[in-house]
Every structure is written in C-alpha cells, then in structure tokens.
Design a protein around this motif. Structure first.
Motif, mmCIF file in Angstrom:
data_model
loop_
_atom_site.group_PDB
_atom_site.id
_atom_site.type_symbol
_atom_site.label_atom_id
_atom_site.label_comp_id
_atom_site.label_asym_id
_atom_site.label_seq_id
_atom_site.Cartn_x
_atom_site.Cartn_y
_atom_site.Cartn_z
ATOM 1 N N LEU A 98 0.844 -1.206 0.000
ATOM 2 C CA LEU A 98 0.000 0.000 0.000
ATOM 3 C C LEU A 98 0.878 1.254 0.000
ATOM 4 O O LEU A 98 0.581 2.231 -0.682
ATOM 5 C CB LEU A 98 -0.919 -0.008 1.220
ATOM 6 N N GLU A 111 -5.623 5.218 7.068
ATOM 7 C CA GLU A 111 -6.353 4.099 6.477
ATOM 8 C C GLU A 111 -5.424 2.880 6.327
ATOM 9 O O GLU A 111 -5.832 1.744 6.596
ATOM 10 C CB GLU A 111 -6.932 4.526 5.114
ATOM 11 N N ILE A 112 -4.172 3.144 5.930
ATOM 12 C CA ILE A 112 -3.206 2.039 5.823
ATOM 13 C C ILE A 112 -3.010 1.391 7.198
ATOM 14 O O ILE A 112 -3.045 0.167 7.324
ATOM 15 C CB ILE A 112 -1.855 2.538 5.251
ATOM 16 N N ARG A 114 -5.028 1.324 9.670
ATOM 17 C CA ARG A 114 -6.234 0.596 10.060
ATOM 18 C C ARG A 114 -6.273 -0.772 9.374
ATOM 19 O O ARG A 114 -6.534 -1.805 9.985
ATOM 20 C CB ARG A 114 -7.479 1.408 9.693
ATOM 21 N N ARG A 115 -5.977 -0.775 8.064
ATOM 22 C CA ARG A 115 -6.010 -2.028 7.306
ATOM 23 C C ARG A 115 -4.961 -3.025 7.805
ATOM 24 O O ARG A 115 -5.214 -4.216 7.900
ATOM 25 C CB ARG A 115 -5.746 -1.753 5.828
ATOM 26 N N THR A 118 -6.192 -4.621 10.954
ATOM 27 C CA THR A 118 -7.214 -5.634 10.681
ATOM 28 C C THR A 118 -6.579 -6.925 10.160
ATOM 29 O O THR A 118 -6.925 -8.029 10.593
ATOM 30 C CB THR A 118 -8.212 -5.109 9.616
ATOM 31 N N LEU A 119 -5.619 -6.759 9.237
ATOM 32 C CA LEU A 119 -4.967 -7.942 8.651
ATOM 33 C C LEU A 119 -4.158 -8.713 9.691
ATOM 34 O O LEU A 119 -4.162 -9.941 9.703
ATOM 35 C CB LEU A 119 -4.054 -7.525 7.499
ATOM 36 N N ALA A 151 -2.926 -7.574 1.723
ATOM 37 C CA ALA A 151 -3.109 -6.140 1.969
ATOM 38 C C ALA A 151 -3.587 -5.405 0.724
ATOM 39 O O ALA A 151 -4.307 -4.421 0.808
ATOM 40 C CB ALA A 151 -1.803 -5.518 2.482
ATOM 41 N N GLU A 153 -5.612 -6.392 -1.380
ATOM 42 C CA GLU A 153 -6.929 -6.933 -1.748
ATOM 43 C C GLU A 153 -6.885 -7.635 -3.097
ATOM 44 O O GLU A 153 -7.535 -7.228 -4.062
ATOM 45 C CB GLU A 153 -7.989 -5.828 -1.731
#
Ligand code: ADP
Ligand code: MG
Length: 345
Positions: A98, A111-112, A114-115, A118-119, A151, A153
């Motif tokens: 990302l 946002e990165i 956050r992702r 989550t991952l 990451a 997607e």
C-alpha cells in the motif's frame, strides 16, 4: 475467473509447460500438485505476470492478462521462503504494497494503519506489529507474508509451497487456517505443493502435473478414487505395482483374476493400495517377511510364492487377532485392483 489456454513455456530446448489448459472459477481453492520439476512454479509465475509464455493465453476475468502489468493485476503472491523485508517491522512489511502505491490509488496513512491492524488480527499476529522478521517463528513469518499478500486486496492469491519449510504440525495447523481464511474472505487461490496429503486436504480441486503436462484435474475424492493414469495412482499414495497379463477382458495378477474391460490382450500393469489388501490365515499365497507398527496400522512386507514383494497395511486389532509374525504364511484378498495396459504406463 482465470482461464489458462494452451500454455507452453520453454527454457532453451527444455519444455517446462506443454500445452497446459485450466480454468479456476471465482472462490475456488485449486492445488497444483506434482513432483519437483513438473512445472508448477513456472505456471504460477506466468499467472502472476512474472514470466511470459511462449504460446497460449491467460485471461483474468475475461481480460488478456499479458496486457496487464504485474503491479496492476491485483495478484497476491506468497513464496516458500518468506521473503519478508528484514529491516522492516511486521506492520511495515504488511503495509508495503500500500505504501508503494502512487497517485489516487494510495490510501491515506491512517487508512493504511487501520487495514494493517485488521490484517494482523486476521492472521492472529495482532500483538506482534512492532517485531522484526528475525524475532518470529517460521509459521509466524509465513502468516506475515500472507497478510502482506492480502493487503492489496488481491482478486487472486497465489501460493508457492508456502508451508514447505515448516515442520509437520505447524504445516497442518496453517493449512486448516488458510482454508478457513480463504472461505471467510471469499478468495480465489492457487496453491502449489508436492505434498499429496496437503493437496487432498486443502483444495476444492486438484490439478496433478507431471513433466510440464496436466495428468488429471478433479476433486480430491475423484483423483484419489479414480486416478486417470498410472502416474496419478502412484503419486497419490502408496501403491503396489505388479505385472498383469490380460486376455479376453480378464487380467491375471499373481493368484488374482480381475475384470479388465476394454483393455487389449497382452501384458499390463496392476496397482493395489496396501490398505485395500485383507490378510487372513486360510489358503496361504504369501509369507510375511517383515512387519512394522505405524500408529494405528501395521505394515506387512510380504512375498508372493514367486518372490514378488507386496505391501499390505492392516489395522492393529486384526493384526493382534491373527497373531501375525514374520515368516508366517497368509492368504491375501485384494478389495480393489486397478489395471492399466502396458502402453499407458
Ligand atoms: P516445480 O515448481 O514443479 O518444481 P518449475 O516450474 O520450477 O518446477 O520447473 C520446471 C522445470 O523447468 C525444471 O526442470 C526447471 O529446471 C526448469 N526451469 C525453471 N525455471 C527455469 C529457468 N529460468 N531457466 C531454465 N530452466 C528452468
Ligand atoms: Mg516449484
């Protein structure tokens, strides 16, 4: 959906892929199974856009993939050897795909973060975001590699023997966990392995490869129960291989007679799985040479009257009930014998 059609790849005079065609529907987990050198990695690299075929095509969701750059294919790749960046923390490794994006496709910093969080939770490494690869076990490193691949997607996840370097128990755990993740995330995945147990346990569909060609495609049960070729039969588990002679649709294999419809008269080859042989004490046709206890089963190394070696695997209870010992003459019943014509072998 991936459509691979008539792929051929040569390295000099050597043909690594020979007219390979394959379709992978969305949501499927497909295993490429074959011995070392059968062309699995070559096929995966072409799917990833890391290599180009000499002939044939790859379409991803209907688009000619050769026209799409690797970076834009949205393909996640996990290799056997972790290939993590040693000087980056776990979180930085996962964020890599990302962070290197440019232009409007690049998510904001928050946002990165956050992702990545989550991952890392998803691969059960939530507490280890600040560690470096050298501070992780092999299994943890492969989970980081997987989180890094996810990451971006990907619409396609490609895994090349990702658990090959790990020990047996960790490999089993990660295999089940990957299957669950694949289902929960609705991924489409192609998984390369030379381990038949791994392929049978993990995949919806198994593609058996040998010498750059596809030998058989089918569900794990189909390819195990109905191997299309002698190669598949032998590759998918232990097999006794015996000489057969065929006449009038009947094969003679040792003392056995087996229906062999459609197979031409002449010499043939018979395959019998060790666990599909029953042993008894009536009408002896073989002698026990050696026996080994392997967990719940006992493996018997037998010799037929003419000296041919046959392996049988029976359960511990039967073994104890018959009080079997080396040297003992025994009767053998094969529950299933598969006959191939000699020219198929
Ligand atoms: P697998 O992954 O099934 O073990 P590979 O796809 O890596 O097999 O390799 C298939 C065959 O192609 C092997 O015999 C290998 O030596 C050969 N091969 C693969 N890559 C190259 C290359 N870059 N140059 C020359 N030969 C290669
Ligand atoms: Mg390989």
């Amino acid at each position: 959906m991936i459509h691979v059609e008539h792929l051929t790849k040569r390295f000099g005079a050597f043909t690594a892929l020979d007219d390979v065609s394959l379709a992978v529907p969305d949501g499927r987990l497909v295993a490429l199974l074959g011995p070392s050198g059968s062309g699995k990695t070559t096929l995966l690299r072409i799917l990833a856009g890391l290599d180009h075929p000499d002939a044939g095509s790859v379409h991803l969701d209907g688009l000619d993939a050769t026209a799409v750059k690797t970076r834009d294919r949205r393909v996640g790749f996990v290799f056997q050897h972790y290939a993590l960046f040693r000087h980056m923390s776990v979180a930085e490794n996962v964020a890599f795909g990302l962070n290197v994006r440019k232009g409007p496709g690049k998510p904001a910093k928050a946002e990165i973060a956050r992702r990545v969080g989550t991952l890392l939770d998803l691969v059960q490494l939530g507490g280890l975001a600040g560690r470096y690869p050298s501070q992780l076990s092999g299994g943890q490193r492969q989970r980081v590699a997987l989180a890094r691949a996810l990451a971006v997607e990907p619409r396609l996840l490609l895994l090349d023997e990702p658990f090959g370097a790990l020990d047996a128990q960790v490999r089993k755990d990660l295999r089940r966990w990957l299957r669950q993740l694949h289902d929960e995330m609705g991924l489409t995945s192609v998984f390369v392995t030379h381990d038949q147990e791994e392929a049978l346990e993990l995949a919806d569909e198994v593609v058996v490869m040998s010498k750059g060609r596809i030998e058989q495609i089918g569900s794990p049960a189909e390819i195990y129960d109905n191997p299309a070729t002698p190669f598949v039969f032998q590759f998918l588990g232990n097999a006794n291989r015996l000489e057969a002679s065929i006449a009038g649709g009947v094969a003679r294999v040792g003392h056995w007679r087996v229906a062999a419809p459609g197979i031409p008269d002449g010499p043939g080859v018979a395959f019998i799985r060790p666990h599909e042989i029953d042993v008894d004490l009536a009408d002896p046709v073989a002698a026990i040479r050696h026996q080994v206890v392997l967990g719940p089963v006992v493996r018997l190394d037998l010799a037929l009257a003419d000296g041919t070696a046959v392996e049988a695997a029976i359960d511990r209870e039967t073994h104890a009930r018959l009080a079997l010992r080396p040297g003992q003459p025994v009767g053998l019943t094969a529950r299933r014998i598969r006959i191939f014509a000699e020219n198929e072998v």
